[in-house]
Design an enzyme around this catalytic site. Structure first.
Site, PDB file in Angstrom:
ATOM      1  CB  THR A   1      -1.067   0.133   1.439  1.00 47.70           C
ATOM      2  OG1 THR A   1      -1.353   1.096   1.175  1.00 47.70           O
ATOM      3  CG2 THR A   1       0.024  -0.280   2.869  1.00 47.70           C
ATOM      4  CG  ASP A   2      -1.495   4.944  -0.984  1.00 50.41           C
ATOM      5  OD1 ASP A   2      -1.514   4.335   0.143  1.00 50.41           O
ATOM      6  OD2 ASP A   2      -2.105   5.641  -1.600  1.00 50.41           O
ATOM      7  CD  GLU A   3      -2.997   3.123   4.473  1.00 52.44           C
ATOM      8  OE1 GLU A   3      -3.272   3.215   5.614  1.00 52.44           O
ATOM      9  OE2 GLU A   3      -4.342   3.621   3.976  1.00 52.44           O
TER      10      GLU A   3
ATOM     11  CE1 TYR B   1      -2.959  -2.634   5.763  1.00 47.39           C
ATOM     12  CE2 TYR B   1      -3.334  -0.317   5.135  1.00 47.39           C
ATOM     13  CZ  TYR B   1      -2.926  -1.813   4.985  1.00 47.39           C
ATOM     14  OH  TYR B   1      -3.444  -2.288   3.392  1.00 47.39           O
TER      15      TYR B   1
ATOM     16  CE  LYS C   1       0.076  -4.593   2.617  1.00 45.33           C
ATOM     17  NZ  LYS C   1      -0.222  -6.120   2.311  1.00 45.33           N
TER      18      LYS C   1
HETATM   19  P1  NAD Z   1      -9.877  -7.038   2.171  1.00 42.11           P
HETATM   20  O1  NAD Z   1      -9.597  -6.934   3.661  1.00 42.11           O
HETATM   21  O2  NAD Z   1     -10.609  -7.047   1.823  1.00 42.11           O
HETATM   22  O3  NAD Z   1      -9.282  -8.614   1.990  1.00 42.11           O
HETATM   23  C1  NAD Z   1      -8.025  -9.467   2.481  1.00 42.11           C
HETATM   24  C2  NAD Z   1      -8.524 -10.766   2.454  1.00 42.11           C
HETATM   25  O4  NAD Z   1      -8.076 -11.777   3.266  1.00 42.11           O
HETATM   26  C3  NAD Z   1      -9.511 -11.598   3.110  1.00 42.11           C
HETATM   27  O5  NAD Z   1     -10.415 -12.340   2.057  1.00 42.11           O
HETATM   28  C4  NAD Z   1      -9.622 -12.162   4.525  1.00 42.11           C
HETATM   29  O6  NAD Z   1     -10.429 -13.309   4.595  1.00 42.11           O
HETATM   30  C5  NAD Z   1      -8.819 -12.485   3.657  1.00 42.11           C
HETATM   31  N1  NAD Z   1      -7.155 -12.778   4.950  1.00 42.11           N
HETATM   32  C6  NAD Z   1      -6.891 -12.135   6.199  1.00 42.11           C
HETATM   33  N2  NAD Z   1      -6.025 -12.679   7.420  1.00 42.11           N
HETATM   34  C7  NAD Z   1      -6.277 -14.034   6.237  1.00 42.11           C
HETATM   35  C8  NAD Z   1      -4.971 -14.836   7.191  1.00 42.11           C
HETATM   36  N3  NAD Z   1      -4.420 -14.803   8.017  1.00 42.11           N
HETATM   37  N4  NAD Z   1      -5.135 -16.207   6.193  1.00 42.11           N
HETATM   38  C9  NAD Z   1      -5.663 -15.838   4.825  1.00 42.11           C
HETATM   39  N5  NAD Z   1      -5.989 -15.273   4.635  1.00 42.11           N
HETATM   40  C10 NAD Z   1      -6.510 -13.862   5.555  1.00 42.11           C
HETATM   41  O7  NAD Z   1      -8.343  -6.291   1.878  1.00 42.11           O
HETATM   42  P2  NAD Z   1      -8.124  -5.444   0.218  1.00 42.11           P
HETATM   43  O8  NAD Z   1      -8.875  -4.581   0.433  1.00 42.11           O
HETATM   44  O9  NAD Z   1      -8.641  -6.471  -0.782  1.00 42.11           O
HETATM   45  O10 NAD Z   1      -6.366  -5.212   0.252  1.00 42.11           O
HETATM   46  C11 NAD Z   1      -6.126  -6.259  -0.361  1.00 42.11           C
HETATM   47  C12 NAD Z   1      -4.825  -5.967   0.010  1.00 42.11           C
HETATM   48  O11 NAD Z   1      -4.153  -5.064  -1.044  1.00 42.11           O
HETATM   49  C13 NAD Z   1      -4.013  -6.097   1.658  1.00 42.11           C
HETATM   50  O12 NAD Z   1      -3.017  -6.390   1.795  1.00 42.11           O
HETATM   51  C14 NAD Z   1      -3.775  -4.400   1.360  1.00 42.11           C
HETATM   52  O13 NAD Z   1      -2.944  -4.232   2.467  1.00 42.11           O
HETATM   53  C15 NAD Z   1      -3.556  -4.072  -0.196  1.00 42.11           C
HETATM   54  N6  NAD Z   1      -3.748  -2.484  -0.278  1.00 42.11           N
HETATM   55  C16 NAD Z   1      -5.171  -2.574  -0.199  1.00 42.11           C
HETATM   56  C17 NAD Z   1      -5.897  -0.756  -0.917  1.00 42.11           C
HETATM   57  C18 NAD Z   1      -7.271  -0.896  -0.932  1.00 42.11           C
HETATM   58  O14 NAD Z   1      -7.311   0.355  -0.941  1.00 42.11           O
HETATM   59  N7  NAD Z   1      -7.904  -1.813  -0.127  1.00 42.11           N
HETATM   60  C19 NAD Z   1      -5.172   0.136  -1.520  1.00 42.11           C
HETATM   61  C20 NAD Z   1      -3.740  -0.829  -1.318  1.00 42.11           C
HETATM   62  C21 NAD Z   1      -3.616  -2.045  -1.029  1.00 42.11           C
HETATM   63  O1  DAU Z   2      -3.945   3.966   0.398  1.00 39.64           O
HETATM   64  C1  DAU Z   2      -4.579   2.334   0.420  1.00 39.64           C
HETATM   65  C2  DAU Z   2      -5.288   2.301   2.201  1.00 39.64           C
HETATM   66  O2  DAU Z   2      -6.779   2.417   1.329  1.00 39.64           O
HETATM   67  C3  DAU Z   2      -5.286   0.447   1.680  1.00 39.64           C
HETATM   68  O3  DAU Z   2      -3.902   0.520   2.259  1.00 39.64           O
HETATM   69  C4  DAU Z   2      -6.134   0.337   3.318  1.00 39.64           C
HETATM   70  O4  DAU Z   2      -6.556  -1.098   2.456  1.00 39.64           O
HETATM   71  C5  DAU Z   2      -7.391   0.698   2.331  1.00 39.64           C
HETATM   72  O5  DAU Z   2      -8.385   0.731   3.732  1.00 39.64           O
HETATM   73  C6  DAU Z   2      -7.232   2.682   2.821  1.00 39.64           C
HETATM   74  O6  DAU Z   2      -7.536   2.802   3.741  1.00 39.64           O
HETATM   75  P1  DAU Z   2      -7.860   4.430   4.294  1.00 39.64           P
HETATM   76  O7  DAU Z   2      -7.670   4.512   5.335  1.00 39.64           O
HETATM   77  O8  DAU Z   2      -7.499   5.671   2.720  1.00 39.64           O
HETATM   78  O9  DAU Z   2      -9.372   4.121   3.918  1.00 39.64           O
HETATM   79  P2  DAU Z   2     -10.815   4.139   4.220  1.00 39.64           P
HETATM   80  O10 DAU Z   2     -11.899   4.003   3.442  1.00 39.64           O
HETATM   81  O11 DAU Z   2     -10.841   3.633   5.504  1.00 39.64           O
HETATM   82  O12 DAU Z   2     -11.011   5.976   4.549  1.00 39.64           O
HETATM   83  C7  DAU Z   2     -10.790   6.693   3.385  1.00 39.64           C
HETATM   84  C8  DAU Z   2     -10.244   7.990   4.139  1.00 39.64           C
HETATM   85  O13 DAU Z   2     -12.119   7.884   4.552  1.00 39.64           O
HETATM   86  C9  DAU Z   2     -10.032   8.412   5.081  1.00 39.64           C
HETATM   87  O14 DAU Z   2      -8.807   9.267   5.111  1.00 39.64           O
HETATM   88  C10 DAU Z   2     -10.520   8.288   6.597  1.00 39.64           C
HETATM   89  C11 DAU Z   2     -12.242   8.757   6.559  1.00 39.64           C
HETATM   90  N1  DAU Z   2     -12.751   8.218   6.569  1.00 39.64           N
HETATM   91  C12 DAU Z   2     -13.277   6.547   6.362  1.00 39.64           C
HETATM   92  C13 DAU Z   2     -14.283   6.110   7.131  1.00 39.64           C
HETATM   93  C14 DAU Z   2     -14.305   4.665   7.232  1.00 39.64           C
HETATM   94  C15 DAU Z   2     -13.758   9.268   7.298  1.00 39.64           C
HETATM   95  O15 DAU Z   2     -14.091   9.862   7.089  1.00 39.64           O
HETATM   96  N2  DAU Z   2     -15.566   7.684   7.506  1.00 39.64           N
HETATM   97  C16 DAU Z   2     -15.915   6.791   7.555  1.00 39.64           C
HETATM   98  O16 DAU Z   2     -16.661   6.638   8.223  1.00 39.64           O
END
Ligand code: NAD
Ligand code: DAU
Length: 380
Positions: A134-136, A183, A187
Site C-alpha cells: 500500500t501507499d500508506e 496497519y 504492511k
Molecule cells: P480485504 O480486507 O478486502 O481482503 C483481505 C482478504 O485476506 C480477505 O479475503 C481475508 O479473508 C483474507 N485474510 C485475512 N487474514 C488472512 C489470513 N491470516 N490468512 C489467509 N487469508 C487472510 O483487503 P483488500 O482491500 O482487498 O486488500 C488486499 C491487499 O491489498 C492487502 O494486502 C492490502 O494491504 C492491499 N491494498 C489495499 C488497498 C485498498 O484500497 N483496499 C490499497 C492498496 C493496497
Molecule cells: O491508501 C491505500 C489504503 O486505502 C489501503 O492500504 C487500505 O487497506 C484501505 O483501507 C485504504 O485506507 P484508508 O484509511 O485511506 O481508507 P478508508 O476507506 O478507511 O478511509 C478513506 C478516508 O475516509 C480516510 O481519510 C478516512 C476517511 N473516513 C473513513 C471512514 C471509514 C471517514 O471520514 N469516515 C469513515 O467512516
C-alpha cells in the site's frame, strides 16, 4: 502452464485479481488461498467458482506446515500475496491481529516458498513471489496547496472536471518509509521481509504499492461502500475531522490489470507504485457520492447532504496520499482505463443493483454462504 497461489482472493481486490487471472489464463492453475475472515466472501467469486482452472483452499497464511505442503502438492511457481488485515480503524483497536497476519503471515509464506523452491533442481528459476502493498507505508504528504494545483502528468483517471493535486510532492518508489498506523507499520514490515528474502536468499520478488481502491465487492467498513449503504438507508455519514484529508483513488479493476502486467512483465526485485493521479478531499468525494446515490434512487440530487456528520478524527489520521505511478506507466505501459466520474457511477450502480450482496454482508449472512457451499472443500 503455471501454478499460482493468490492469497486473500476472497477479499475485495483479491477477488478481482482471481477473476481476471481465471478468465484470462485458462491454461493456468489458479488457487485462491484465503482464511475467510470477516473480510473474505466467496460470493465475490460466484461467477468463476466452477471454472476448471480455479480452486479454493481455506487456509490461514500463518499455517506454515499446511502452506508448505500445498506448495509441494500443487508445484507452485508463482505467489501473488494479497491476504492481509486491511482496515486502518480496526488496526487502531487491535494491532496484534495486524502484526500476526500481515507480518508473521507474510514471513511464513516467504519461508515456505524458500524451502520448497530451493529444494527443486531449477531452484528459483521461473518463480516469483509478488507482494501487494500500500501507499500508506510512505506515511503522509503535506497539503502544501489546499486549493489544488494542476501538474502536467495527469492521466485518464484524473477526471475532466477535477484536476487537482494538493501539493507538489508525490510518493515515489524511492520515498523513505514512514508508516503511522499499526496497519501501515505492519504492511511496511512485511515489505521489508519480502525485500530481505530477495537480498539474502536471491528469491525473485516484486513489491507494488497502490493507492486507495474503489469499486464492487469492497467490504462496507471502508469509506465509499459504507457511505453508499448509509445514504441508501438515510443513516448518518460519519466524516472524520474536517473531511479535508486527501486520498488518491483508483478503480479496483485497474489495480487488478496492473497486477497482471507486473506479474508477467515486471522486473524482479523492483518496486512499482500504482495509482491514477486522482486526488480527492474526503468531503468532496462524499458530496459526489451523495449526488450520484440520490439521483440513482430517484431522490432529488443532493437532498441527503444533511446526513453528513462531522465526528472525532481518526487517531493519527494521515493528511494526504498521492502516488506518482510514472515508472509503471513508462516502463510497462499500464495506465488507468477509467475517469473517476465513470468509475464512481459504475460503483454506485453496482452496490444499488446488488442489494442482496450488500444486505448479506451487513447482516452477516454471507458467512453462511461459504459454510454451506464450501464446508467439504476446505483445508483447515
Ligand atoms: P480485504 O480486507 O478486502 O481482503 C483481505 C482478504 O485476506 C480477505 O479475503 C481475508 O479473508 C483474507 N485474510 C485475512 N487474514 C488472512 C489470513 N491470516 N490468512 C489467509 N487469508 C487472510 O483487503 P483488500 O482491500 O482487498 O486488500 C488486499 C491487499 O491489498 C492487502 O494486502 C492490502 O494491504 C492491499 N491494498 C489495499 C488497498 C485498498 O484500497 N483496499 C490499497 C492498496 C493496497
Ligand atoms: O491508501 C491505500 C489504503 O486505502 C489501503 O492500504 C487500505 O487497506 C484501505 O483501507 C485504504 O485506507 P484508508 O484509511 O485511506 O481508507 P478508508 O476507506 O478507511 O478511509 C478513506 C478516508 O475516509 C480516510 O481519510 C478516512 C476517511 N473516513 C473513513 C471512514 C471509514 C471517514 O471520514 N469516515 C469513515 O467512516
Amino acid at each position: 502452464m503455471r501454478n499460482i497461489i493468490i492469497t486473500g482472493g476472497a477479499g475485495f481486490i483479491g477477488s478481482h485479481v482471481v477473476r481476471l487471472f481465471v478468465n484470462k489464463y485458462p491454461e493456468y492453475n489458479i488457487i485462491n488461498l484465503d482464511k475467510l475472515t470477516y473480510a473474505g466472501n466467496l460470493a465475490n467469486l460466484k461467477d468463476v467458482e466452477d471454472k476448471p482452472n480455479y480452486k479454493f483452499v481455506k487456509m490461514d497464511i500463518c499455517d506454515f506446515d499446511t502452506f508448505y505442503k500445498l506448495m509441494q502438492d500443487e508445484q507452485i511457481d508463482g505467489i501473488i500475496h494479497l491476504a492481509a488485515e486491511s482496515h486502518v480503524d480496526r488496526s487502531i483497536k487491535d494491532p496484534f491481529t495486524f502484526a500476526r497476519t500481515n507480518v508473521m503471515g507474510t514471513l511464513s509464506l516467504l519461508q515456505a516458498a524458500k524451502l520448497y523452491w530451493e529444494s527443486l533442481p531449477e531452484k528459483y528459476e521461473g518463480k516469483l513471489f509478488y507482494h501487494i502493498s500500500t501507499d500508506e507505508v510512505y506515511g503522509a504528504l503535506e497539503m502544501t496547496n489546499p486549493e489544488g494545483i494542476n501538474p502536467p502528468f495527469m492521466t485518464k483517471a484524473s477526471s475532466g472536471k477535477h484536476h487537482e493535486a494538493y501539493g507538489e510532492e508525490f510518493f515515489l518508489e524511492t520515498t523513505k518509509y514512514a508508516p503511522h498506523s499499526p496497519y501501515s507499520a505492519s504492511k511496511a514490515s512485511s515489505d521489508h521481509f519480502v525485500r530481505a528474502f530477495h537480498d539474502t536468499y536471491g528469491m525473485p520478488t516484486i513489491v507494488t504499492n497502490c493507492s486507495n481502491n474503489y469499486g464492487p465487492y469492497q467490504f462496507p467498513e471502508k469509506l465509499i461502500p459504507l457511505f453508499i449503504n448509509n445514504i441508501r438507508y438515510r443513516k448518518s455519514l460519519p466524516v472524520y475531522g474536517k473531511g479535508e484529508n486527501v486520498r488518491d483513488w483508483l478503480y479496483v479493476e485497474d489495480h487488478a490489470r496492473a497486477i497482471d502486467t507486473i506479474f508477467h512483465n515486471g522486473r524482479v526485485a523492483e518496486t512499482y507504485n500504482i495509482g491514477g493521479f486522482n486526488e480527492w478531499k474526503n468531503i468532496d468525494i462524499i458530496k459526489v457520492i451523495i449526488q450520484v446515490v440520490d439521483r440513482m434512487l430517484g431522490r432529488e440530487e443532493g437532498e441527503d447532504m444533511d446526513l453528513i456528520t462531522y465526528v472525532t478524527d481518526r487517531l493519527g489520521h494521515d493528511a494526504r496520499y498521492a502516488i506518482d505511478s510514472r515508472k509503471l506507466q513508462t516502463e510497462l505501459g499500464w495506465e488507468p482505463s477509467l475517469q473517476f466520474e465513470e468509475g464512481i457511477e459504475k460503483t454506485v450502480k453496482w452496490y444499488l443493483d446488488n442489494e442482496g450482496w450488500l444486505n448479506d454482508v451487513t447482516s452477516g449472512d454471507y458467512q453462511k454462504y461459504y459454510d454451506n457451499m464450501y464446508g467439504d472443500k476446505t483445508i483447515e
